[in-house]
Design a protein around this motif. Structure first.
Motif, PDB file in Angstrom:
ATOM      1  N   LYS A   1      33.658  42.779  35.419  1.00 35.39           N
ATOM      2  CA  LYS A   1      33.637  43.979  36.323  1.00 35.39           C
ATOM      3  C   LYS A   1      34.431  43.569  37.521  1.00 35.39           C
ATOM      4  O   LYS A   1      34.920  44.585  38.255  1.00 35.39           O
ATOM      5  CB  LYS A   1      32.330  44.309  36.345  1.00 35.39           C
ATOM      6  N   ALA A   2      34.021  42.614  38.166  1.00 30.27           N
ATOM      7  CA  ALA A   2      34.547  42.282  39.618  1.00 30.27           C
ATOM      8  C   ALA A   2      35.896  42.069  39.380  1.00 30.27           C
ATOM      9  O   ALA A   2      36.738  42.625  40.477  1.00 30.27           O
ATOM     10  CB  ALA A   2      33.798  40.771  39.899  1.00 30.27           C
ATOM     11  N   LEU A   3      36.600  41.522  38.717  1.00 34.23           N
ATOM     12  CA  LEU A   3      37.909  41.492  38.239  1.00 34.23           C
ATOM     13  C   LEU A   3      38.548  42.620  38.060  1.00 34.23           C
ATOM     14  O   LEU A   3      39.762  42.832  38.760  1.00 34.23           O
ATOM     15  CB  LEU A   3      38.142  40.400  37.089  1.00 34.23           C
ATOM     16  N   THR A   4      37.699  43.585  37.375  1.00 32.32           N
ATOM     17  CA  THR A   4      38.594  44.991  37.345  1.00 32.32           C
ATOM     18  C   THR A   4      38.412  45.723  38.477  1.00 32.32           C
ATOM     19  O   THR A   4      39.733  46.384  38.931  1.00 32.32           O
ATOM     20  CB  THR A   4      37.678  45.910  36.135  1.00 32.32           C
TER      21      THR A   4
ATOM     22  N   LYS B   1      40.551  52.590  34.772  1.00 29.02           N
ATOM     23  CA  LYS B   1      39.492  51.423  34.964  1.00 29.02           C
ATOM     24  C   LYS B   1      39.168  50.749  33.603  1.00 29.02           C
ATOM     25  O   LYS B   1      39.323  49.592  33.423  1.00 29.02           O
ATOM     26  CB  LYS B   1      38.197  51.900  35.529  1.00 29.02           C
ATOM     27  N   VAL B   2      39.055  51.762  32.558  1.00 27.93           N
ATOM     28  CA  VAL B   2      38.922  51.147  31.321  1.00 27.93           C
ATOM     29  C   VAL B   2      39.983  50.247  30.560  1.00 27.93           C
ATOM     30  O   VAL B   2      39.655  49.474  30.188  1.00 27.93           O
ATOM     31  CB  VAL B   2      38.264  52.368  30.272  1.00 27.93           C
TER      32      VAL B   2
ATOM     33  N   MET C   1      41.811  46.928  40.530  1.00 31.43           N
ATOM     34  CA  MET C   1      42.137  48.411  40.726  1.00 31.43           C
ATOM     35  C   MET C   1      42.606  48.514  42.332  1.00 31.43           C
ATOM     36  O   MET C   1      43.217  49.567  42.758  1.00 31.43           O
ATOM     37  CB  MET C   1      40.702  49.294  40.710  1.00 31.43           C
ATOM     38  N   ASN C   2      41.839  47.600  43.037  1.00 31.07           N
ATOM     39  CA  ASN C   2      42.099  47.704  44.673  1.00 31.07           C
ATOM     40  C   ASN C   2      43.272  46.990  44.869  1.00 31.07           C
ATOM     41  O   ASN C   2      44.175  47.411  45.989  1.00 31.07           O
ATOM     42  CB  ASN C   2      40.690  47.113  45.343  1.00 31.07           C
ATOM     43  N   ALA C   3      43.609  45.797  44.600  1.00 33.45           N
ATOM     44  CA  ALA C   3      44.796  45.103  45.007  1.00 33.45           C
ATOM     45  C   ALA C   3      45.861  45.299  43.835  1.00 33.45           C
ATOM     46  O   ALA C   3      46.683  46.113  44.226  1.00 33.45           O
ATOM     47  CB  ALA C   3      44.495  43.557  44.850  1.00 33.45           C
ATOM     48  N   SER C   4      45.805  44.524  42.846  1.00 29.15           N
ATOM     49  CA  SER C   4      46.933  44.814  41.808  1.00 29.15           C
ATOM     50  C   SER C   4      46.598  44.277  40.546  1.00 29.15           C
ATOM     51  O   SER C   4      45.970  43.005  40.695  1.00 29.15           O
ATOM     52  CB  SER C   4      48.195  44.412  42.304  1.00 29.15           C
ATOM     53  N   LEU C   5      47.102  44.551  39.560  1.00 25.34           N
ATOM     54  CA  LEU C   5      46.584  44.105  38.130  1.00 25.34           C
ATOM     55  C   LEU C   5      47.076  42.726  38.034  1.00 25.34           C
ATOM     56  O   LEU C   5      46.673  41.693  37.600  1.00 25.34           O
ATOM     57  CB  LEU C   5      47.167  44.705  36.988  1.00 25.34           C
TER      58      LEU C   5
ATOM     59  N   ASP D   1      45.807  38.553  48.169  1.00 24.53           N
ATOM     60  CA  ASP D   1      46.859  39.447  47.607  1.00 24.53           C
ATOM     61  C   ASP D   1      47.464  40.026  48.523  1.00 24.53           C
ATOM     62  O   ASP D   1      47.468  39.670  49.696  1.00 24.53           O
ATOM     63  CB  ASP D   1      45.862  40.724  46.914  1.00 24.53           C
ATOM     64  N   LEU D   2      48.387  40.981  48.134  1.00 24.22           N
ATOM     65  CA  LEU D   2      49.684  41.322  49.313  1.00 24.22           C
ATOM     66  C   LEU D   2      48.792  42.024  50.333  1.00 24.22           C
ATOM     67  O   LEU D   2      49.250  41.645  51.765  1.00 24.22           O
ATOM     68  CB  LEU D   2      50.356  42.345  48.365  1.00 24.22           C
ATOM     69  N   LYS D   3      47.904  42.813  50.306  1.00 23.22           N
ATOM     70  CA  LYS D   3      47.347  43.492  51.373  1.00 23.22           C
ATOM     71  C   LYS D   3      46.550  42.788  52.416  1.00 23.22           C
ATOM     72  O   LYS D   3      46.856  42.729  53.800  1.00 23.22           O
ATOM     73  CB  LYS D   3      46.367  44.532  50.757  1.00 23.22           C
ATOM     74  N   ARG D   4      45.769  41.679  51.916  1.00 22.19           N
ATOM     75  CA  ARG D   4      45.455  40.846  52.883  1.00 22.19           C
ATOM     76  C   ARG D   4      46.144  39.871  53.534  1.00 22.19           C
ATOM     77  O   ARG D   4      46.079  39.485  54.624  1.00 22.19           O
ATOM     78  CB  ARG D   4      44.226  39.938  52.285  1.00 22.19           C
TER      79      ARG D   4
END
Length: 142
Positions: A85-88, A61-62, A92-96, A132-135
């Motif tokens: 923080k929201a973008l981080t 995450k850092v 982490m959940n979708a993709s960088l 994002d891809l998953k959605r």
């Protein structure tokens, strides 16, 4: 790649003008395409013996946060800590890659609202506008 491609690569690597070949794989022990044999990464053992294998790790995450901060600096985007923080979390959940693409979009939304700093609200709006891809896969399944 299939067995014919691997045979061609083997011949190319034996030539005086041998190229540098970079490969990436996450296949584990799997079948070599075009054969019934299994090998690490689905690559024939004779070719695998010639390789230098470099292990990679996923970003923490850092590290993701630092990458996002650098990208914001490169694009001249001012982003507050909440938005960062929201973008981080999104990265982490979708993709960088997806998160980095939202920087410009969120900045355009902020500019339209005549704000000089990207806020968490702008990130949420951009997230709502672009999948994002998953959605996207979930949407197509519906």
């Amino acid at each position: 790649l299939d067995i014919e491609c691997f045979s061609w690569l083997n011949r190319a690597l034996e030539s005086p003008m041998a190229p540098v070949v970079v490969m990436a794989s996450n296949r584990g022990i799997s079948r070599i395409r075009g054969t019934q044999y299994k090998a690490p990464h689905g690559i024939p053992i004779d070719l695998l013996d010639r390789m230098v294998i470099i292990p990679t790790k996923t970003y923490q995450k850092v590290e993701v946060s630092k990458i996002i901060k650098i990208r914001c600096e490169e694009e001249d985007v001012d982003m507050n800590d909440e938005a960062m923080k929201a973008l981080t979390v999104l990265a982490m959940n979708a993709s960088l890659r997806y998160a980095l693409q939202l920087i410009t979009t969120a900045n355009l939304i902020a500019e339209k609202e005549q704000k000089s700093t990207v806020d968490k609200v702008h990130i949420k709006k951009a997230y709502g506008m672009f999948y994002d891809l998953k959605r996207s896969v979930e949407y197509l399944k519906e």
